[in-house]
Design an enzyme around this catalytic site. Structure first.
Site, mmCIF file in Angstrom:
data_model
loop_
_atom_site.group_PDB
_atom_site.id
_atom_site.type_symbol
_atom_site.label_atom_id
_atom_site.label_comp_id
_atom_site.label_asym_id
_atom_site.label_seq_id
_atom_site.Cartn_x
_atom_site.Cartn_y
_atom_site.Cartn_z
ATOM 1 N N SER A 50 -31.525 -24.663 15.256
ATOM 2 C CA SER A 50 -30.558 -25.360 16.115
ATOM 3 C C SER A 50 -31.164 -26.673 16.593
ATOM 4 C CB SER A 50 -30.203 -24.498 17.330
ATOM 5 O OG SER A 50 -29.414 -23.428 16.924
ATOM 6 N N ASN A 100 -30.144 -18.166 5.410
ATOM 7 C CA ASN A 100 -28.856 -18.716 5.846
ATOM 8 C C ASN A 100 -28.990 -20.228 5.876
ATOM 9 O OD1 ASN A 100 -26.543 -19.594 7.078
ATOM 10 N ND2 ASN A 100 -26.635 -18.170 8.808
ATOM 11 N N ASN A 122 -21.912 -30.472 18.944
ATOM 12 C CA ASN A 122 -22.269 -29.794 20.188
ATOM 13 C C ASN A 122 -23.729 -30.006 20.536
ATOM 14 O OD1 ASN A 122 -24.001 -27.065 20.196
ATOM 15 N ND2 ASN A 122 -23.081 -27.318 18.164
ATOM 16 N N THR A 150 -16.779 -23.239 12.808
ATOM 17 C CA THR A 150 -15.821 -24.306 13.134
ATOM 18 C C THR A 150 -14.458 -24.036 12.499
ATOM 19 O OG1 THR A 150 -17.672 -25.833 13.331
ATOM 20 C CG2 THR A 150 -15.496 -26.826 13.111
ATOM 21 N N GLY A 156 -19.318 -25.910 6.949
ATOM 22 C CA GLY A 156 -18.169 -26.644 6.444
ATOM 23 C C GLY A 156 -17.074 -25.827 5.799
ATOM 24 N N ASN A 202 -33.304 -17.615 14.146
ATOM 25 C CA ASN A 202 -32.823 -18.997 14.175
ATOM 26 C C ASN A 202 -34.005 -19.931 14.391
ATOM 27 O OD1 ASN A 202 -31.627 -21.430 14.673
ATOM 28 N ND2 ASN A 202 -30.524 -20.799 16.518
ATOM 29 N N GLY A 262 -27.193 -26.196 23.668
ATOM 30 C CA GLY A 262 -28.494 -25.900 24.291
ATOM 31 C C GLY A 262 -28.706 -24.424 24.578
ATOM 32 N N PHE A 263 -28.208 -23.579 23.682
ATOM 33 C CA PHE A 263 -28.442 -22.128 23.788
ATOM 34 C C PHE A 263 -27.932 -21.520 25.072
ATOM 35 C CE2 PHE A 263 -32.064 -22.539 20.669
ATOM 36 C CZ PHE A 263 -31.373 -21.884 19.684
HETATM 37 C C1 LIG Z 1 -20.781 -24.738 19.904
HETATM 38 C C2 LIG Z 1 -21.692 -24.195 18.855
HETATM 39 C C3 LIG Z 1 -22.716 -23.330 19.205
HETATM 40 C C4 LIG Z 1 -23.582 -22.824 18.229
HETATM 41 N N1 LIG Z 1 -24.592 -21.963 18.590
HETATM 42 C C5 LIG Z 1 -25.440 -21.479 17.650
HETATM 43 C C6 LIG Z 1 -26.491 -20.579 17.994
HETATM 44 O O1 LIG Z 1 -26.664 -20.172 19.130
HETATM 45 N N2 LIG Z 1 -27.314 -20.168 17.000
HETATM 46 C C7 LIG Z 1 -27.171 -20.559 15.690
HETATM 47 O O2 LIG Z 1 -27.945 -20.148 14.828
HETATM 48 N N3 LIG Z 1 -26.168 -21.398 15.347
HETATM 49 C C8 LIG Z 1 -25.312 -21.868 16.283
HETATM 50 N N4 LIG Z 1 -24.302 -22.708 15.916
HETATM 51 C C9 LIG Z 1 -24.194 -23.122 14.484
HETATM 52 C C10 LIG Z 1 -23.156 -22.280 13.718
HETATM 53 O O3 LIG Z 1 -23.512 -20.924 13.731
HETATM 54 C C11 LIG Z 1 -23.042 -22.785 12.253
HETATM 55 O O4 LIG Z 1 -24.276 -22.562 11.616
HETATM 56 C C12 LIG Z 1 -22.694 -24.266 12.152
HETATM 57 O O5 LIG Z 1 -21.697 -24.581 13.091
HETATM 58 C C13 LIG Z 1 -22.236 -24.674 10.751
HETATM 59 O O6 LIG Z 1 -21.132 -23.902 10.329
HETATM 60 P P1 LIG Z 1 -19.594 -24.399 10.480
HETATM 61 O O7 LIG Z 1 -19.482 -25.755 9.843
HETATM 62 O O8 LIG Z 1 -18.793 -23.352 9.818
HETATM 63 O O9 LIG Z 1 -19.324 -24.435 11.958
HETATM 64 C C14 LIG Z 1 -23.422 -23.212 16.874
HETATM 65 C C15 LIG Z 1 -22.362 -24.071 16.518
HETATM 66 C C16 LIG Z 1 -21.498 -24.558 17.475
HETATM 67 C C17 LIG Z 1 -20.391 -25.488 17.062
#
Ligand SMILES: Cc1cc2nc3c(=O)[nH]c(=O)nc-3n(C[C@H](O)[C@H](O)[C@H](O)COP(=O)(O)O)c2cc1C
Length: 345
Positions: free
Chosen positions: A174, A234, A117, A306, A284, A171, A120-121
């Site tokens: 990102s 984290n 992704n 995810t 993951g 955070n 972009g917040f």
């Molecule tokens: C579409 C999308 C938007 C995300 N937005 C944020 C966010 O605003 N702030 C943040 O700290 N992480 C954000 N993340 C990261 C997730 O919180 C997570 O740290 C990352 O996806 C890894 O974990 P996962 O493999 O279980 O998805 C976002 C991830 C995705 C896919």
């Protein structure tokens, strides 16, 4: 339970994977918003043996919905889907429209389905959150996530939103906007940021780090966090990758491809920092055995996003069942004892 998992898998592969990415995202969020799944006991498993403590806050279990959703209705529903805590989208001072589409694509990696992704917040900004968050019921603890362009912005966000959260996540990781990602490249200023946010609230603080800066995290960033009284790390956010299908040409990879690094990091941080740190392992997780492995390696709690998309809301329940089985098999009384029995604090 297995049937629910198989049904979701069929829907995900048969419907969502066939729709164009933006349509699949909209449909997924619309379903999550409108279906009262949070009232079905199917998705939850309550047992006092599963509870853990993060920053002094008791979570009914160690599973945390990672930061992504800003819609309060979805956050409220997520609180009934088996998680031990739910994290908000990273809030910014002013509303942000996010990057233009395409800003999210699915990927099939060697380890399974993931996402990239460049969101972009996208979020409605501080004022909207300030009005919405007090209406959330806190069926489980809420983690408020913030992202800023300057130290002053982080402080304003933390002061305004911390009262509505049980914990606050800062955070700095990102990869989709220069504003947040660059913090990891300037540890001197990061120390001032940590000091300022620590002074802005009494709530437990979490620093969310990037898997792209492992060396700097270990050498400089985590010691700085500890120096300023931030004990929860984290690890972590998405990994920055090139993706020509996205409007920005790059994005953050999430999903199972991240898991080996998440596990290595948890092991390394436990070894290096011992019980000074509480570790929230994210990146993951999409199967029960991964959570068990991370907890044994020393994670205090585990986050995912995810996996909710690719495996469905039943994933939390499947994980919790396996954790309970393990607790019973090992004859321990609490999940924390499982970690300690491996010598991992
Ligand atoms: C579409 C999308 C938007 C995300 N937005 C944020 C966010 O605003 N702030 C943040 O700290 N992480 C954000 N993340 C990261 C997730 O919180 C997570 O740290 C990352 O996806 C890894 O974990 P996962 O493999 O279980 O998805 C976002 C991830 C995705 C896919």
């Amino acid at each position: 339970m297995r049937a629910a998992s198989l049904i979701y898998s069929a829907i995900y592969r048969g419907l969502f994977c066939r729709l164009p990415d933006p349509m699949a995202v909209s449909l997924g969020q619309a379903l999550l918003r409108s279906l009262p799944l949070d009232w079905l006991p199917l998705f939850r498993l309550k047992d006092p043996r599963l509870s853990v403590t993060l920053g002094g806050v008791r979570l009914p279990n160690p599973l945390i919905l990672s930061s992504m959703y800003y819609d309060p209705t979805i956050l409220r529903r997520a609180m009934g889907l088996g998680f031990g805590a739910v994290t908000t989208k990273s809030t910014t001072l002013t509303p942000r429209p996010g990057h233009p589409e395409p800003n999210l694509v699915r990927v099939e990696t060697a380890r399974g389905p993931g996402l990239i992704n460049c969101n972009g917040f996208k979020n409605p900004g501080l004022e909207v959150y300030r009005r919405a968050l007090p209406t959330l019921p806190h069926r489980v603890p809420l983690i408020v996530s913030v992202g800023g362009e300057s130290i002053e912005e982080y402080v304003t966000l933390v002061e305004a939103l911390a009262p509505f959260g049980d914990l606050v996540e800062v955070n700095i990781s990102s990869p989709n906007t220069a504003l947040v990602y660059q913090w990891s490249q300037k540890p001197e200023e990061l120390g001032s940021l940590f000091k300022a946010v620590r002074a802005a609230t009494d709530k437990p603080l979490i620093a969310k780090l990037s898997p792209d800066f492992s060396e700097a995290n270990d050498r400089a960033i985590i010691p700085l966090a500890l120096d300023h009284g931030i004990r929860i790390i984290n690890h972590g956010n998405t990994r920055r990758v090139t993706e020509p299908r996205l409007s920005q040409g790059t994005g953050g990879l999430s999903g199972p491809e991240l898991f080996p690094q998440t596990l290595d990091t948890v092991r390394r941080l436990r070894w290096r920092f011992g019980d000074q740190l509480e570790i929230l392992a994210t990146g993951g997780i999409d199967a029960p055995d991964k959570v068990l492995t991370l907890l044994r390696a020393g994670a205090t709690a585990c986050g995912y996003f995810t996996g909710l998309v690719t495996r469905g809301p039943i994933l939390a329940r499947l994980i919790l069942e396996q954790l309970l089985q393990e607790i019973t098999r090992r004859g321990v009384t609490r999940l924390d004892d499982l970690r300690r029995s491996e010598g991992n604090f």
